[in-house]
Structures are given as structure tokens and as C-alpha cells.
Design a protein around this motif. Structure first.
Motif, mmCIF file in Angstrom:
data_model
loop_
_atom_site.group_PDB
_atom_site.id
_atom_site.type_symbol
_atom_site.label_atom_id
_atom_site.label_comp_id
_atom_site.label_asym_id
_atom_site.label_seq_id
_atom_site.Cartn_x
_atom_site.Cartn_y
_atom_site.Cartn_z
ATOM 1 N N GLY A 15 0.828 -1.201 0.000
ATOM 2 C CA GLY A 15 0.000 0.000 0.000
ATOM 3 C C GLY A 15 0.853 1.238 0.000
ATOM 4 N N GLY A 16 0.247 2.314 0.388
ATOM 5 C CA GLY A 16 0.934 3.591 0.422
ATOM 6 C C GLY A 16 -0.071 4.709 0.403
ATOM 7 N N GLY A 17 0.409 5.911 0.457
ATOM 8 C CA GLY A 17 -0.507 7.041 0.490
ATOM 9 C C GLY A 17 -1.174 7.145 1.844
ATOM 10 N N THR A 18 -2.459 6.921 1.907
ATOM 11 C CA THR A 18 -3.180 7.078 3.163
ATOM 12 C C THR A 18 -3.410 5.781 3.912
ATOM 13 O OG1 THR A 18 -5.313 6.945 2.046
ATOM 14 C CG2 THR A 18 -4.390 9.138 2.353
ATOM 15 N N VAL A 19 -3.306 4.631 3.226
ATOM 16 C CA VAL A 19 -3.596 3.344 3.870
ATOM 17 C C VAL A 19 -2.531 2.312 3.504
ATOM 18 C CG1 VAL A 19 -5.260 1.456 4.049
ATOM 19 C CG2 VAL A 19 -6.083 3.789 3.859
ATOM 20 N N TYR A 20 -2.107 1.575 4.508
ATOM 21 C CA TYR A 20 -1.166 0.471 4.326
ATOM 22 C C TYR A 20 -1.813 -0.817 4.795
ATOM 23 C CZ TYR A 20 2.544 3.882 3.645
ATOM 24 O OH TYR A 20 3.316 4.893 3.155
ATOM 25 N N LEU A 21 -1.352 -1.928 4.241
ATOM 26 C CA LEU A 21 -1.783 -3.248 4.685
ATOM 27 C C LEU A 21 -0.567 -3.951 5.262
ATOM 28 C CD1 LEU A 21 -4.022 -4.368 1.687
ATOM 29 C CD2 LEU A 21 -4.756 -3.438 3.895
ATOM 30 N N LEU A 22 -0.681 -4.376 6.505
ATOM 31 C CA LEU A 22 0.402 -5.059 7.203
ATOM 32 C C LEU A 22 -0.033 -6.505 7.434
ATOM 33 C CD1 LEU A 22 3.157 -4.796 8.617
ATOM 34 C CD2 LEU A 22 1.898 -4.216 10.708
ATOM 35 N N ARG A 23 0.557 -7.406 6.642
ATOM 36 C CA ARG A 23 0.157 -8.814 6.674
ATOM 37 C C ARG A 23 1.145 -9.622 7.509
ATOM 38 N NH1 ARG A 23 -3.125 -10.941 3.309
ATOM 39 N NH2 ARG A 23 -2.746 -9.320 1.770
ATOM 40 N N PRO A 24 0.687 -10.157 8.660
ATOM 41 C CA PRO A 24 1.565 -11.034 9.431
ATOM 42 C C PRO A 24 1.697 -12.379 8.730
ATOM 43 C CG PRO A 24 -0.576 -10.841 10.507
ATOM 44 C CD PRO A 24 -0.602 -9.951 9.301
ATOM 45 N N ILE A 25 2.926 -12.843 8.565
ATOM 46 C CA ILE A 25 3.179 -14.095 7.867
ATOM 47 C C ILE A 25 3.582 -15.192 8.856
ATOM 48 C CG2 ILE A 25 4.647 -15.230 6.150
ATOM 49 C CD1 ILE A 25 4.818 -12.487 4.746
ATOM 50 N N SER A 26 4.495 -14.878 9.738
ATOM 51 C CA SER A 26 5.005 -15.884 10.679
ATOM 52 C C SER A 26 4.146 -15.935 11.941
ATOM 53 C CB SER A 26 6.452 -15.557 11.054
ATOM 54 O OG SER A 26 6.490 -14.375 11.845
ATOM 55 N N ARG A 27 4.323 -16.999 12.692
ATOM 56 C CA ARG A 27 3.640 -17.131 13.986
ATOM 57 C C ARG A 27 4.070 -16.003 14.906
ATOM 58 N NH1 ARG A 27 -0.384 -17.284 16.353
ATOM 59 N NH2 ARG A 27 -1.124 -18.497 14.634
ATOM 60 N N ALA A 28 5.368 -15.647 14.880
ATOM 61 C CA ALA A 28 5.868 -14.548 15.704
ATOM 62 C C ALA A 28 5.168 -13.234 15.362
ATOM 63 C CB ALA A 28 7.376 -14.409 15.538
ATOM 64 N N ALA A 29 4.913 -12.997 14.083
ATOM 65 C CA ALA A 29 4.227 -11.774 13.657
ATOM 66 C C ALA A 29 2.777 -11.770 14.132
ATOM 67 C CB ALA A 29 4.292 -11.634 12.144
ATOM 68 N N HIS A 30 2.105 -12.906 14.032
ATOM 69 C CA HIS A 30 0.721 -12.993 14.524
ATOM 70 C C HIS A 30 0.673 -12.710 16.024
ATOM 71 C CE1 HIS A 30 -1.584 -14.402 11.031
ATOM 72 N NE2 HIS A 30 -0.460 -14.986 10.653
ATOM 73 N N ASN A 31 1.614 -13.273 16.762
ATOM 74 C CA ASN A 31 1.671 -13.025 18.206
ATOM 75 C C ASN A 31 1.946 -11.561 18.504
ATOM 76 O OD1 ASN A 31 1.197 -15.726 18.753
ATOM 77 N ND2 ASN A 31 3.367 -16.224 18.965
ATOM 78 N N TRP A 32 2.822 -10.939 17.719
ATOM 79 C CA TRP A 32 3.152 -9.534 17.919
ATOM 80 C C TRP A 32 1.918 -8.660 17.700
ATOM 81 C CZ3 TRP A 32 3.232 -4.738 15.770
ATOM 82 C CH2 TRP A 32 4.061 -3.789 16.367
ATOM 83 N N VAL A 33 1.163 -8.962 16.660
ATOM 84 C CA VAL A 33 -0.073 -8.206 16.393
ATOM 85 C C VAL A 33 -1.036 -8.333 17.579
ATOM 86 C CG1 VAL A 33 -2.149 -8.145 14.952
ATOM 87 C CG2 VAL A 33 0.097 -8.256 13.879
#
Length: 64
Positions: free
Chosen positions: A9-27
Motif C-alpha cells: 500500500g501507500g498514500g493514506t492506507v497500508y496493509l500489514l500482513r503477518p506471515i510468521s507465527r511470531a508476527a501474529h503473536n506480535w499483532v
């Protein structure tokens, strides 16, 4: 190199996609429970993306 988050994404909106288990936990630990999701990614306004990405990287996660 392991990738934990995919950023798009960019501009006014971004998409942050968690891929790993660590990323899901962080979210779960760092983003609000009422965060908006779209297609498996968290929708983030441009004014918040810098601190969020900085926090994830600071915690040792890899963002691409």
C-alpha cells in the motif's frame, strides 16, 4: 532471511500482513483488538505505520 510481515500500500492506507507465527503473536500483543482487517492484513493509516513498523523491527521482526 525470514520475513515476518509483508507491507503493501501507500498514500493514506497500508496493509500489514503477518506471515510468521511470531508476527501474529506480535499483532495480538501490540495492536488494538478492534483493528480493521482486510484480506488477512491489518489496515493501518499512514500516520501510524512508522511507529508500528519501528516497534516490530525493534522487537526483532523482519518487515518486507
Amino acid at each position: 532471511m525470514r520475513v515476518d510481515f509483508e507491507l503493501s500500500g501507500g498514500g493514506t492506507v497500508y496493509l500489514l500482513r503477518p506471515i510468521s507465527r511470531a508476527a501474529h503473536n506480535w499483532v495480538e500483543d501490540h495492536l488494538p483488538d478492534d483493528a480493521t482487517w482486510f484480506g488477512g492484513a491489518v489496515v493501518v493509516e499512514h500516520r501510524y505505520i512508522g511507529p508500528i513498523i519501528g516497534g516490530a523491527i525493534g522487537d526483532g521482526l523482519v518487515v518486507q
